[in-house]
Design a protein around this motif. Structure first.
Motif, PDB file in Angstrom:
ATOM      1  N   VAL A   1      43.284  52.444  42.319  1.00  0.00           N
ATOM      2  CA  VAL A   1      42.615  51.278  42.912  1.00  0.00           C
ATOM      3  C   VAL A   1      42.919  50.037  42.087  1.00  0.00           C
ATOM      4  O   VAL A   1      43.137  48.944  42.630  1.00  0.00           O
ATOM      5  N   PHE A   2      42.948  50.191  40.745  1.00  0.00           N
ATOM      6  CA  PHE A   2      43.360  49.067  39.902  1.00  0.00           C
ATOM      7  C   PHE A   2      44.758  48.596  40.294  1.00  0.00           C
ATOM      8  O   PHE A   2      45.014  47.395  40.415  1.00  0.00           O
ATOM      9  N   GLY A   3      45.679  49.549  40.489  1.00  0.00           N
ATOM     10  CA  GLY A   3      47.039  49.189  40.870  1.00  0.00           C
ATOM     11  C   GLY A   3      47.066  48.413  42.178  1.00  0.00           C
ATOM     12  O   GLY A   3      47.838  47.457  42.331  1.00  0.00           O
ATOM     13  N   PHE A   4      46.213  48.811  43.126  1.00  0.00           N
ATOM     14  CA  PHE A   4      46.125  48.102  44.402  1.00  0.00           C
ATOM     15  C   PHE A   4      45.707  46.647  44.178  1.00  0.00           C
ATOM     16  O   PHE A   4      46.338  45.712  44.694  1.00  0.00           O
ATOM     17  N   PHE A   5      44.651  46.431  43.415  1.00  0.00           N
ATOM     18  CA  PHE A   5      44.181  45.069  43.143  1.00  0.00           C
ATOM     19  C   PHE A   5      45.213  44.280  42.337  1.00  0.00           C
ATOM     20  O   PHE A   5      45.406  43.080  42.563  1.00  0.00           O
ATOM     21  N   PHE A   6      45.879  44.953  41.396  1.00  0.00           N
ATOM     22  CA  PHE A   6      46.855  44.263  40.552  1.00  0.00           C
ATOM     23  C   PHE A   6      48.033  43.748  41.371  1.00  0.00           C
ATOM     24  O   PHE A   6      48.427  42.582  41.250  1.00  0.00           O
ATOM     25  N   SER A   7      48.603  44.601  42.217  1.00  0.00           N
ATOM     26  CA  SER A   7      49.776  44.181  42.977  1.00  0.00           C
ATOM     27  C   SER A   7      49.421  43.128  44.029  1.00  0.00           C
ATOM     28  O   SER A   7      50.200  42.197  44.279  1.00  0.00           O
ATOM     29  N   THR A   8      48.242  43.257  44.628  1.00  0.00           N
ATOM     30  CA  THR A   8      47.807  42.253  45.598  1.00  0.00           C
ATOM     31  C   THR A   8      47.623  40.899  44.919  1.00  0.00           C
ATOM     32  O   THR A   8      48.036  39.856  45.443  1.00  0.00           O
ATOM     33  N   SER A   9      47.007  40.913  43.725  1.00  0.00           N
ATOM     34  CA  SER A   9      46.848  39.673  42.961  1.00  0.00           C
ATOM     35  C   SER A   9      48.202  39.094  42.569  1.00  0.00           C
ATOM     36  O   SER A   9      48.379  37.867  42.532  1.00  0.00           O
ATOM     37  N   ASP A  10      49.152  39.976  42.261  1.00  0.00           N
ATOM     38  CA  ASP A  10      50.478  39.533  41.863  1.00  0.00           C
ATOM     39  C   ASP A  10      51.131  38.728  42.977  1.00  0.00           C
ATOM     40  O   ASP A  10      51.711  37.653  42.739  1.00  0.00           O
ATOM     41  N   VAL A  11      51.040  39.225  44.202  1.00  0.00           N
ATOM     42  CA  VAL A  11      51.609  38.489  45.333  1.00  0.00           C
ATOM     43  C   VAL A  11      50.886  37.159  45.516  1.00  0.00           C
ATOM     44  O   VAL A  11      51.509  36.111  45.725  1.00  0.00           O
ATOM     45  N   ALA A  12      49.553  37.177  45.423  1.00  0.00           N
ATOM     46  CA  ALA A  12      48.774  35.955  45.622  1.00  0.00           C
ATOM     47  C   ALA A  12      49.130  34.888  44.595  1.00  0.00           C
ATOM     48  O   ALA A  12      49.272  33.704  44.934  1.00  0.00           O
ATOM     49  N   MET A  13      49.283  35.278  43.335  1.00  0.00           N
ATOM     50  CA  MET A  13      49.586  34.264  42.315  1.00  0.00           C
ATOM     51  C   MET A  13      51.012  33.733  42.488  1.00  0.00           C
ATOM     52  O   MET A  13      51.273  32.555  42.224  1.00  0.00           O
ATOM     53  N   ASN A  14      51.917  34.583  42.965  1.00  0.00           N
ATOM     54  CA  ASN A  14      53.278  34.096  43.220  1.00  0.00           C
ATOM     55  C   ASN A  14      53.311  33.144  44.409  1.00  0.00           C
ATOM     56  O   ASN A  14      54.027  32.139  44.395  1.00  0.00           O
TER      57      ASN A  14
END
Length: 415
Positions: free
Chosen positions: A105-118
């Motif tokens: 679940v952490f990985g899910f939030f991390f990758s989603t945040s990664d796209v958002a910040m990019n």
């Protein structure tokens, strides 16, 4: 608040998220030792986390379109701050299955945040009118490198991993709350011909009426980036450069220890040289891109990285390995940032374009280390690096797909 303030806010986000994930990486040996886990068992933990990340990437385009980059970053930070310490705590006390689920679940939030910040970083870059993605990715790298120092201190003072990560992610939430004050919420479309106004907690930003800004005013049409040949080629460019970077991160120290007789500290120093070279290049990346353009930089990066990998195999002198590690870092530094910027050239399609390029790139981070390890087992790690040259040759020939809108083919340095 100005576009430069917006860029500064996104820079803090990149740095915070790099710092958070880096602290987890720094404590993996401690988790392994505490659990008495094998290399295979730790690989399974990493694979579960990566699986959650890939799921997040697959739907990140829709998620960021729905919530907007600012809210996605906010909720993503809260999710990371909850599930990383939770997963580490469950693992620490022997609850393997729920601990790995929390890490997924952490990985899910991390990758989603990664796209958002990019996506937000690419929009800030457009508003500013200057390339800034290399600097933003440099912030992520700086956060990761800083985390290694914090992790080393935690190891020295024998701080339990759950306590360490709990403190780290509490700090990250504070940093994100500070940063998002500078990240705008895009208001409803303005009338045609009028400047677009975006709002932050500290006031409005009025953007100049440029073609890029005019495109922001329109709601995204039905668009599937997986059917867009340009986005796919850009994704493969970013993937090739990401594989080049990830291979050095995962395998360079071990390759030098096994094939060049380096001690563990000397091999770790070579990786440090790689990171410093990459950080320095990203710090200079905005100027380099403004002067030479994406296509020239991509091709030069591929030549530098590919040459360093070949020469690392050919030249046996220990001092030369440090030189080639530095060149490898220089050549790896700008590929992924350029890919993100290129995917966001059309603001109307930027969210899904960036998500697709990120998904393709992170697939390389997921599969690449396993493939290199397999080849290394049969041919030796140094020789296992050589197939990366094939991907870099592709970058040289396909770099034109990333050309800036309005920039003529064949244009090089500008005065």
């Amino acid at each position: 608040m100005t576009p430069s303030g917006w860029t500064f806010g996104v820079l803090i986000v990149f740095t915070m998220f790099g710092f958070g994930f880096g602290n987890w990486l720094a404590r993996i040996p401690a988790v392994r030792d505490h659990l008495g886990a094998s290399t295979l068992q730790m690989s399974i933990i990493g694979l579960v986390l990566a699986t959650g990340s890939v799921i997040g990437l697959v739907i990140a385009g829709r998620t960021v379109t729905w919530l907007g980059p600012r809210r996605t970053i906010y909720y993503g930070a809260l999710g990371q701050a909850l599930f990383m310490p939770l997963g580490a705590t469950l693992l620490w006390f022997g609850f393997a299955a729920p601990g790995m689920l929390a890490l997924a679940v952490f990985g899910f939030f991390f990758s989603t945040s990664d796209v958002a910040m990019n996506v937000s970083g690419a929009a800030a870059e457009r508003a500013l009118g200057k390339p800034r993605m290399p600097l933003l990715h440099g912030g992520y790298s700086l956060g990761g490198v800083s985390a290694m120092g914090v992790g080393a201190l935690a190891e020295t003072f024998k701080v339990p991993v759950p306590i360490h990560l709990g403190i780290v992610f509490a700090v990250i939430v504070v940093g994100i709350l500070f940063a998002i004050q500078r990240i705008p919420r895009v208001e409803p479309a303005a009338p045609a011909g009028e400047p677009l106004v975006v709002t932050t907690n500290t006031g409005p930003i009025q953007l100049l009426a440029t073609p890029a800004v005019e495109a922001v005013k329109q709601r995204p049409a039905s668009y599937n980036p997986w059917r867009d040949p340009r986005i796919i080629v850009i994704g493969l460019l970013a993937m090739s450069m990401g594989l080049t970077e990830g291979t050095a991160t995962d395998w360079l120290p071990l390759a030098l220890a096994d094939h060049r007789g380096f001690s563990n500290p000397a091999a770790a120093l070579a990786l440090g040289v790689f990171f410093v070279a990459m950080l320095s290049t990203r710090a200079a990346g905005s100027w380099l891109l403004g002067r030479f353009g994406r296509v020239w930089i991509l091709r030069a990066s591929a030549v530098v990285a590919g040459s360093s990998i070949v020469l690392l195999n050919v030249v046996p002198f220990p001092w030369a390995s440090y030189v080639f590690a530095a060149l490898w870092g220089i050549g790896s530094a700008l590929g992924f940032p350029i890919g993100v910027s290129a995917a966001a050239d059309d603001p109307e399609k930027a969210v899904r374009g960036v998500a697709t390029v990120s998904a393709i790139t992170y697939a390389a981070f997921l599969v690449g280390p396993m493939a290199i390890g397999f080849l290394g087992e049969h041919f030796g790690l140094l020789r296992a690096f050589l197939p990366i040259a094939v991907f870099l040759i592709f970058v040289i020939f396909a770099a034109g797909a990333a050309r800036e809108p309005g920039r003529k083919a064949g244009s090089g340095a500008t005065g």
